[in-house]
Design a protein around this motif. Structure first.
Motif, short mmCIF file in Angstrom:
data_model
loop_
_atom_site.label_atom_id
_atom_site.label_comp_id
_atom_site.label_asym_id
_atom_site.label_seq_id
_atom_site.Cartn_x
_atom_site.Cartn_y
_atom_site.Cartn_z
N ALA A 1 0.83 -1.21 0.00
CA ALA A 1 0.00 0.00 0.00
C ALA A 1 0.86 1.26 0.00
O ALA A 1 0.61 2.19 -0.79
N VAL A 2 1.86 1.31 0.87
CA VAL A 2 2.69 2.51 0.97
C VAL A 2 3.48 2.72 -0.32
O VAL A 2 3.56 3.86 -0.85
N THR A 3 4.07 1.67 -0.87
CA THR A 3 4.86 1.81 -2.10
C THR A 3 3.98 2.20 -3.27
O THR A 3 4.35 3.08 -4.08
N ALA A 4 2.82 1.58 -3.40
CA ALA A 4 1.92 1.90 -4.51
C ALA A 4 1.41 3.33 -4.42
O ALA A 4 1.37 4.04 -5.44
N VAL A 5 1.03 3.77 -3.23
CA VAL A 5 0.54 5.14 -3.08
C VAL A 5 1.67 6.14 -3.31
O VAL A 5 1.44 7.24 -3.85
N ALA A 6 2.90 5.79 -2.93
CA ALA A 6 4.04 6.68 -3.20
C ALA A 6 4.24 6.85 -4.70
O ALA A 6 4.50 7.97 -5.19
N ILE A 7 4.11 5.76 -5.46
CA ILE A 7 4.22 5.85 -6.92
C ILE A 7 3.10 6.72 -7.48
O ILE A 7 3.33 7.60 -8.32
N SER B 1 -3.73 9.82 2.77
CA SER B 1 -4.30 8.98 3.82
C SER B 1 -5.49 8.19 3.31
O SER B 1 -5.61 6.98 3.57
N LEU B 2 -6.37 8.84 2.56
CA LEU B 2 -7.54 8.13 2.03
C LEU B 2 -7.13 7.07 1.00
O LEU B 2 -7.71 5.98 0.96
N SER B 3 -6.14 7.38 0.18
CA SER B 3 -5.69 6.41 -0.82
C SER B 3 -5.03 5.20 -0.19
O SER B 3 -5.12 4.09 -0.72
N LEU B 4 -4.36 5.38 0.94
CA LEU B 4 -3.78 4.24 1.64
C LEU B 4 -4.85 3.27 2.09
O LEU B 4 -4.67 2.05 2.03
N ALA B 5 -5.99 3.81 2.54
CA ALA B 5 -7.10 2.93 2.94
C ALA B 5 -7.60 2.11 1.76
O ALA B 5 -7.79 0.90 1.85
N PHE B 6 -7.80 2.77 0.62
CA PHE B 6 -8.29 2.05 -0.56
C PHE B 6 -7.23 1.12 -1.13
O PHE B 6 -7.56 0.09 -1.73
N ALA B 7 -5.95 1.46 -0.97
CA ALA B 7 -4.90 0.57 -1.44
C ALA B 7 -4.88 -0.72 -0.63
O ALA B 7 -4.65 -1.81 -1.18
N ILE B 8 -5.12 -0.63 0.68
CA ILE B 8 -5.22 -1.83 1.52
C ILE B 8 -6.35 -2.71 1.03
O ILE B 8 -6.22 -3.94 0.89
N LEU B 9 -7.51 -2.10 0.75
CA LEU B 9 -8.66 -2.87 0.27
C LEU B 9 -8.39 -3.46 -1.11
O LEU B 9 -8.79 -4.59 -1.41
N SER B 10 -7.74 -2.70 -1.98
CA SER B 10 -7.46 -3.19 -3.33
C SER B 10 -6.50 -4.38 -3.30
O SER B 10 -6.69 -5.37 -4.02
N GLU B 11 -5.46 -4.27 -2.47
CA GLU B 11 -4.52 -5.39 -2.36
C GLU B 11 -5.22 -6.63 -1.83
O GLU B 11 -4.99 -7.75 -2.31
#
Length: 322
Positions: free
Chosen positions: A100-106, A219-229
């Motif tokens: 999540a952190v790496t994907a949102v950083a990209i 912050s909001l994108s990290l939440a959705f990235a967790i759900l997407s993964e």
């Protein structure tokens, strides 16, 4: 001889708190934001320390103790192969947060570049870049991620790239909107008149002033990235077995719902708590960093204090007659 008491400092003489101080005060006064921050701190600390605090190996099989309910020896029970669910949840959290952190950083870097350049340059550059963003927005997030993973081999790197790409347009939209409002500001116009290069203006003046919306969106994108993964791993297109992932553990648990509820409850709870904490933290950051939201909250707080003072006036002190 009469003693003159020192006069109280008038309210107008007290310097007003700065915007940053007000933001921190609002964040600290919001119990949901504080609770979300504490929950995220616990999740991140557990994920970082997972290799050392996990009581068993992630793939340590013990068939004799398969499907054992929670007990002092296995706090979260065991799965169908006798693997400790607690150890797998902890190590899966490390994997999920890393993705999540790496994907949102990209997505953050790509989106900032696209959005800031489009908003600052305007004209055909803005139109061309935003048409690309609109095309990406036309596809559902999960469907676009599936299309990207279908081109490559499923795995951790592919999952990071897929999630990072699908969330890039969101950051591009936020960065563009914020840059458009700053492009005509006085300090940007003065810098242009002085001949300051565009990259210097963007780095020195534009990026620091769009930090608030970007932090909230992160912050909001990290939440959705967790759900997407978790969704991709549940479909078998994310983290591949035997590596643990919250979504993969839910996929395995669906065959044992009637006889081993703990296999689905604990990874599901980890996804729920982490995503909810990121969302609540994003809401709190929005209220604290957005000047308009901060003004509305302060106005509501002042109105409540005024009404309370009218309902419960301060008691008057009566002097004793001599």
């Amino acid at each position: 001889m009469s003693v003159t008491e020192p006069s109280a400092t008038p309210a107008s003489a007290v310097p007003p708190a700065s915007g940053r101080v007000k933001s921190w005060r609002l964040l600290a006064a919001n119990p949901l934001t504080v609770a979300a921050a504490v929950a995220l701190a616990v999740v991140v600390l557990a994920a970082v320390l997972a290799p050392w605090i996990a009581p068993y190996g992630v793939n340590q099989i013990d068939v004799a103790n398969a499907l054992t309910p929670p007990s002092p020896s296995h706090w979260f029970g065991t799965d169908e192969l006798g693997r400790d669910v607690l150890s797998r949840v902890l190590l899966a959290g490390s994997t999920s947060l890393t993705i999540a952190v790496t994907a949102v950083a990209i997505a953050l870097v790509l989106g900032l570049v696209l959005g800031v350049v489009a908003g600052y340059r305007g004209g055909w550059v803005d139109a061309a870049l935003m048409r690309v963003v609109d095309v990406m927005f036309a596809f559902p997030v999960l469907l676009l991620a599936l299309a990207i993973i279908a081109i490559f081999q499923p795995g951790m790197v592919t999952t990071i790239i897929a999630i990072g790409v699908v969330y890039t347009p969101i950051f591009a939209r936020v960065a563009r909107a914020s840059t458009l409002s700053l492009r005509t500001s006085a300090f940007v116009q003065v810098s242009r008149t002085m001949g300051t290069p565009a990259p210097v203006i963007l780095v020195r003046h534009v990026l620091p002033n769009i930090g608030g919306p970007i932090v909230v969106q992160t912050s909001l994108s990290l939440a959705f990235a967790i759900l997407s993964e978790a969704a991709l791993s549940f479909l078998g297109l994310g983290i591949q077995p035997p590596a643990p992932s919250w979504g993969g553990m839910l996929f395995t648990a669906q065959g044992f719902l009637a006889q081993a509820w703990w296999m689905s409850v604990f990874p599901g709870a980890a996804i729920f708590v982490t995503a909810l904490a990121f969302n609540l933290l994003g809401d709190g950051l929005r209220d604290g960093l957005d000047p308009r939201q901060r003004t509305l909250i302060e106005a509501r707080q002042g109105e409540r204090r005024r009404r309370k003072s009218l309902v419960d006036p301060a008691p008057t002190t009566q002097e004793n007659p001599r």
